[in-house]
Scaffold this motif. Structure first.
Motif, mmCIF file in Angstrom:
data_model
loop_
_atom_site.group_PDB
_atom_site.id
_atom_site.type_symbol
_atom_site.label_atom_id
_atom_site.label_comp_id
_atom_site.label_asym_id
_atom_site.label_seq_id
_atom_site.Cartn_x
_atom_site.Cartn_y
_atom_site.Cartn_z
ATOM 1 N N ASP A 68 1.217 -1.121 0.180
ATOM 2 C CA ASP A 68 -0.114 0.035 0.264
ATOM 3 C C ASP A 68 0.650 0.836 -0.283
ATOM 4 N N ILE A 69 1.986 0.596 0.750
ATOM 5 C CA ILE A 69 3.041 2.310 1.552
ATOM 6 C C ILE A 69 3.278 2.292 -0.828
ATOM 7 N N LEU A 70 3.801 1.456 -1.494
ATOM 8 C CA LEU A 70 5.082 1.550 -2.905
ATOM 9 C C LEU A 70 3.884 1.930 -3.362
ATOM 10 N N HIS A 71 2.181 1.797 -3.533
ATOM 11 C CA HIS A 71 1.639 2.648 -4.056
ATOM 12 C C HIS A 71 0.858 3.986 -3.917
ATOM 13 N N ALA A 72 0.738 4.047 -2.930
ATOM 14 C CA ALA A 72 1.099 5.607 -2.835
ATOM 15 C C ALA A 72 1.820 6.129 -2.920
ATOM 16 N N LEU A 73 3.445 5.910 -2.842
ATOM 17 C CA LEU A 73 4.672 7.248 -3.516
ATOM 18 C C LEU A 73 4.214 6.513 -4.821
ATOM 19 N N LYS A 74 4.268 5.858 -5.197
ATOM 20 C CA LYS A 74 3.996 5.189 -6.790
ATOM 21 C C LYS A 74 5.860 4.566 -7.019
ATOM 22 N N LEU A 75 5.362 3.549 -6.074
ATOM 23 C CA LEU A 75 6.846 2.691 -6.404
ATOM 24 C C LEU A 75 6.977 1.452 -6.762
ATOM 25 N N THR A 76 7.741 1.110 -7.245
ATOM 26 C CA THR A 76 7.723 -0.241 -7.335
ATOM 27 C C THR A 76 8.257 -1.424 -6.546
ATOM 28 N N PRO A 77 8.374 -3.040 -6.327
ATOM 29 C CA PRO A 77 8.824 -3.318 -5.224
ATOM 30 C C PRO A 77 9.638 -3.942 -5.286
ATOM 31 N N PRO A 78 10.841 -3.619 -6.708
ATOM 32 C CA PRO A 78 13.000 -3.215 -7.004
ATOM 33 C C PRO A 78 12.732 -2.087 -5.899
ATOM 34 N N ALA A 79 11.975 -1.070 -6.139
ATOM 35 C CA ALA A 79 12.897 0.191 -5.442
ATOM 36 C C ALA A 79 13.188 -0.013 -4.005
ATOM 37 N N LEU A 80 12.664 -1.218 -3.378
ATOM 38 C CA LEU A 80 12.783 -1.529 -1.880
ATOM 39 C C LEU A 80 14.363 -2.185 -1.425
ATOM 40 N N GLU A 81 14.918 -2.553 -3.146
ATOM 41 C CA GLU A 81 16.236 -3.292 -2.530
ATOM 42 C C GLU A 81 17.058 -2.551 -2.079
ATOM 43 N N ILE A 82 18.499 -3.345 -1.214
ATOM 44 C CA ILE A 82 18.939 -1.803 -0.315
ATOM 45 C C ILE A 82 20.010 -2.644 -1.349
ATOM 46 N N PRO A 83 20.713 -1.906 -1.897
ATOM 47 C CA PRO A 83 21.952 -1.274 -2.061
ATOM 48 C C PRO A 83 23.543 -1.406 -1.066
ATOM 49 N N ILE A 84 24.088 -2.002 -2.022
ATOM 50 C CA ILE A 84 25.256 -2.284 -1.439
ATOM 51 C C ILE A 84 26.632 -1.557 -1.898
ATOM 52 N N PRO A 85 26.987 -0.549 -1.113
ATOM 53 C CA PRO A 85 27.832 0.801 -1.591
ATOM 54 C C PRO A 85 29.367 0.265 -1.942
#
Length: 856
Positions: free
Chosen positions: A141-158
């Protein structure tokens, strides 16, 4: 390439409306067009967008008026989850900007911001786990409200975890690699020596060679017979014109059919590409733009190192220059200000003041924007506070005792009072860094800084502060003597010992923590590493990355939770959780010290789901040294209690010196066996049960050491002891449908196979329910061999090719997964979740009863 990158930097970092250097030559125009980076989405703009979002987040989290407590747990969790998702987006943007910008001073500020955001993400994750009683969260629901897709939750490794380590760390890691390489070389020499062959092995080799020779003879004989028969039949049928006509018709039929099938296939493929169902073949191979982008990335890394070296040399030169030219002026100005403060205090209070001690900050307090009277009052107030703290401490202890006596109703009281967010250790740092960005970089005009080298004026500002501190320490010593002479001459006050800050009472009587005794004080780090490598306790991590742990998102997680059904996590959920708990704290010392401390993790799951692979991936992503304390690795080594103490001391001593470090315990359930099986008594699996938890307690926030256990059968162990040992327990399930589909597709391509219409991946995925990624890898490696790859043009891969090899493996049954799930429900976090669900049901029943009573 360097010329093109200079053009890129100039265009990238020029503010809106600023004049850009005229691009004259046709070559430069072509370079700029190829780079395609003069767009609003440049990396400088990425940083700007990230800071805009971070500013709004800080404004929400640090409002002028404190946020009132929230009584509704669901609403409070929703707020936490929203903040978490937004901070993850800022984290991703800052990581991208830090990777690609070349300006050394910008990168330093971004790195400070990046570490602060990483720490805040970990704090929010910790709170989310505490409020929802689960390691996995589904926020569709939060992803939908912020207009994001599931890959946006991927944690990048610096990148800076491994790519930008300090010289000292790099030297130590190089030394360990040399020791490991030397050990591997000696093993190779040992294996190359002639070994005594048993009679059975010799007979087996002779039989294998003889059967191969006989097979070749039979094959040649069959071939000769087949060709001789074919020649006889052909000669008999080839007589007459009727046969020639029939042969021509058959050839025409086959050729025309082939042509038509080819046209039909081309038309079908074009239609599927047009509909977007199949990828265009031209996009399956790397495009020139991708190759150019990779070359640009490589050149950016080179320029980053070059600019960093120039920046460090400039710091040394400017610091030396300021010391030579401005030291005397600074000292003179400070002395005049301090003398003025002496006389103002004398005129105001009638006495010369006491000079602030080094612990109080020395003359730095004097230079604060305060009047002499305020300074005197502040010093007096500090002394009063120190005295009142000791009194208040007794009252607090009494209140704490009263709270303990009330019983176990803590959770209910928290809900009645309302939920508030825990204090953060990173928000203040983020606020300071954000303020620095707004003051220095937000409106800075860099139209003339084409090459993106350092700003000299900013270096001078920073170096002046360092020199001022050095000057202040020298001036303080001189002015203390001058003040003592003034007091003696004017007030006739004899110089005495200056009173420092009062020490807290009870500091002497407090219990001192015992320091760990060094059992190897005379040994070098290299000798310790060599011994651990020889004993098989220090190992080289295999070359796995977190991206190699394939899986798909759990798209039904939110729906199942809404219906009070606890979903099994997907493999991608596991990867994200381990990136948060294992990689981010180990990679950055500042994050590890201030974020919620995680000392140990237990990975639970069936054989073949990728537990060992994840341990190796954590080591590779963070550059951690890997130690192995598994029962099979420690069996028969360092016998007796003194030997065990020495082994643990050496492992943890080297782990601290070579941090970040990961201590891996494979088959972790063996350490906590209720009853040791007879066939494993020689391993002594429980010898670490008492001593290892003691070593775990000695791990401090500044020690980047993580213990990771892996187990496939935790039901045979003592649950209570295991939960005390491991702070986080992560359940890894068998792959779901989406994860299996991705695994089959990616692994076949990685092995060299091709996915065609002949291979029904959907059916293969459906049939392989219960099979683990490890089993899939073995099946694919046995099917997609070199010979099979060469034959793919004639005989493409089909689902049937994989069915027979799959029959050799036993899948993970639903019963086994349910057994692990029921075991996990008995862990502390599982119990808390079950209790919360029961309380929720009771509340719903009470609400229904209240409604029915009102109706009556």
């Amino acid at each position: 390439m360097s010329k093109s990158c200079d053009l890129l930097s100039a265009a990238e970092n020029a503010p809106p409306g600023a004049p850009i250097r005229q691009v004259n030559s046709r070559t430069e125009i072509f370079m700029v067009m190829q780079l395609g980076r003069i767009t609003p989405g440049s990396y400088n703009q990425v940083w700007k967008d990230a800071m805009s979002e971070l500013s709004s987040l800080l404004a929400e989290e640090l409002p002028p008026v404190p946020i009132p407590p929230q009584r509704d747990r669901v609403v409070f969790f929703q707020r936490l989850a929203t903040l978490y998702v937004r901070y993850v987006q800022v984290f991703r943007q800052l990581e991208e900007a830090h990777n690609m910008l070349v300006h050394p001073q910008k990168r330093r500020l971004i790195l400070l911001l990046l570490k602060g955001v990483m720490g805040r993400v970990l704090e929010l994750k910790y709170e989310m786990v505490e409020k929802e009683f689960s390691e996995y969260h589904y926020v569709d629901d939060i992803l939908h409200a912020l207009k994001l897709t599931p890959p946006a939750l991927e944690i990048p490794i610096p990148y800076f975890f491994v790519g930008e380590r300090s010289k000292e760390t790099e030297e130590r890691k190089t030394m360990v690699l040399d020791v490991l390489n030397l050990a591997d070389g000696s093993k190779d020499l040992d294996t190359s020596m002639d070994k005594v062959m048993t009679e059975a092995e010799a007979i087996k080799i002779i039989q294998m060679v003889e059967r191969a020779w006989q097979g070749r003879i039979r094959a040649k004989l069959n071939k000769d017979v087949r060709f001789s028969n074919f020649d006889r039949r052909h000669r008999a049928k080839s007589a007459g014109s009727a046969f020639n006509e029939l042969a021509a018709i058959r050839i025409q039929k086959i050729w025309k059919g082939y042509l038509q099938r080819k046209k039909t296939k081309i038309a079908r493929d074009e239609e599927m590409i047009f509909l977007g169902m199949v990828m265009d073949p031209k996009y399956q191979t790397p495009l020139q733009a991708e190759i150019d982008a990779q070359a640009i990335d490589t050149s950016i890394r080179v320029r980053q190192k070059k600019h960093e070296e120039v920046y460090l040399n400039a710091i040394d030169a400017i610091l030396k220059q300021i010391r030579e030219l401005e030291w005397n002026d600074m000292a003179k100005t400070m002395k005049n200000q301090i003398r003025q403060w002496f006389y103002e205090c004398r005129n105001t209070t009638g006495l010369f003041p006491d000079y602030p001690t080094v612990e109080e900050g020395g003359s730095a307090i004097i230079f604060a924007e305060k009047t002499p009277q305020q300074l005197v009052e502040e010093i007096a107030l500090q002394e009063e506070e120190a005295a009142s703290k000791s009194k208040a401490k007794g009252k607090d202890d009494k209140k704490a005792k009263d709270k303990k006596d009330k019983g176990k109703g803590k959770g209910a009281e928290d809900d009645d009072e309302g939920l508030t967010m825990m204090p953060s250790a990173f928000l203040s740092e983020l606020e300071v860094a954000n303020k620095r960005y707004e003051e220095v970089w937000k409106t800075r005009n860099e139209s003339e800084n084409f090459t993106q080298i350092h700003e000299v004026e900013l270096i001078k500002e920073e170096m002046r502060k360092i020199v001022e501190e050095e000057v202040r320490l020298q001036v303080d010593e001189e002015m203390r003597e001058e003040l003592a002479e003034l007091k003696l001459a004017v007030d006739k006050e004899k110089p005495g010992k200056q009173k420092g800050p009062k020490k807290k009472k009870g500091s002497k009587g407090g219990k001192k923590k015992k320091k760990e005794k060094d059992l190897t004080p005379d040994r070098t780090l290299e000798s310790l590493c060599e011994e651990l490598v020889q004993q098989g306790l220090l190992k080289r991590a295999k070359n796995f990355r977190m991206q190699d742990f394939l899986g798909d998102y759990n798209y039904l997680g939110t729906t199942l939770r809404q219906n009070d059904i606890e979903p099994m996590p997907s493999l991608l959920d596991v990867r994200q959780v381990l990136s948060l708990y294992g990689i981010l704290p180990l990679g950055a010392p500042e994050v590890h010290e201030k974020a919620p401390l995680i000392k140990s993790i237990l990975l639970v799951g069936p054989a073949g789901v990728g537990k060992s692979m994840l341990v190796h991936a954590i080591c590779q992503e963070t550059g951690a040294t890997m130690f192995d304390l598994s029962p099979y690795s420690t069996a028969g080594k360092y016998p007796g209690k003194p030997g065990l103490a020495m082994m643990l001391h050496m492992v943890f001593k080297v782990a601290r010196l070579l941090q970040p470090s990961v201590i891996w315990i494979q088959d972790a359930e063996k350490m906590f066996y209720k009853k040791v099986p007879k066939d494993e008594e020689q391993l002594e699996p429980r010898r670490l049960k008492k001593d290892l938890p003691k070593c775990l307690k000695l791990i401090k926030p500044e020690d980047r050491v993580l213990i990771i256990g892996t187990t496939k059968g935790p039901q045979n162990s003592d649950l209570k002891s295991m939960c005390k040992m491991y702070g986080k327990i992560i359940l890894i399930p068998r792959p779901d449908y989406g994860s299996r589909y991705i695994l089959w597709e990616k692994l076949i391509k990685k092995q060299g196979g091709k996915i065609t219409n002949a291979l029904d991946l959907t059916s293969l995925t459906k049939v392989t329910d219960g099979y683990t990624p490890g089993q899939m890898v073995q099946v694919i490696s046995s099917v997609v061999t070199k010979d099979r790859i060469n034959d793919l043009t004639k005989h493409p891969l089909t689902a049937d090719d994989f069915i027979v090899p799959l029959g050799k493996f036993e899948p993970v049954l639903q019963k086994e997964e349910e057994a692990l799930k029921s075991w996990y429900a008995k862990t502390p976090l599982g119990k808390r979740r079950i209790k919360a669900a029961a309380e929720k049901e009771d509340a719903l029943l009470k609400a229904k009863d209240a409604k029915t009573k009102k109706k009556k």
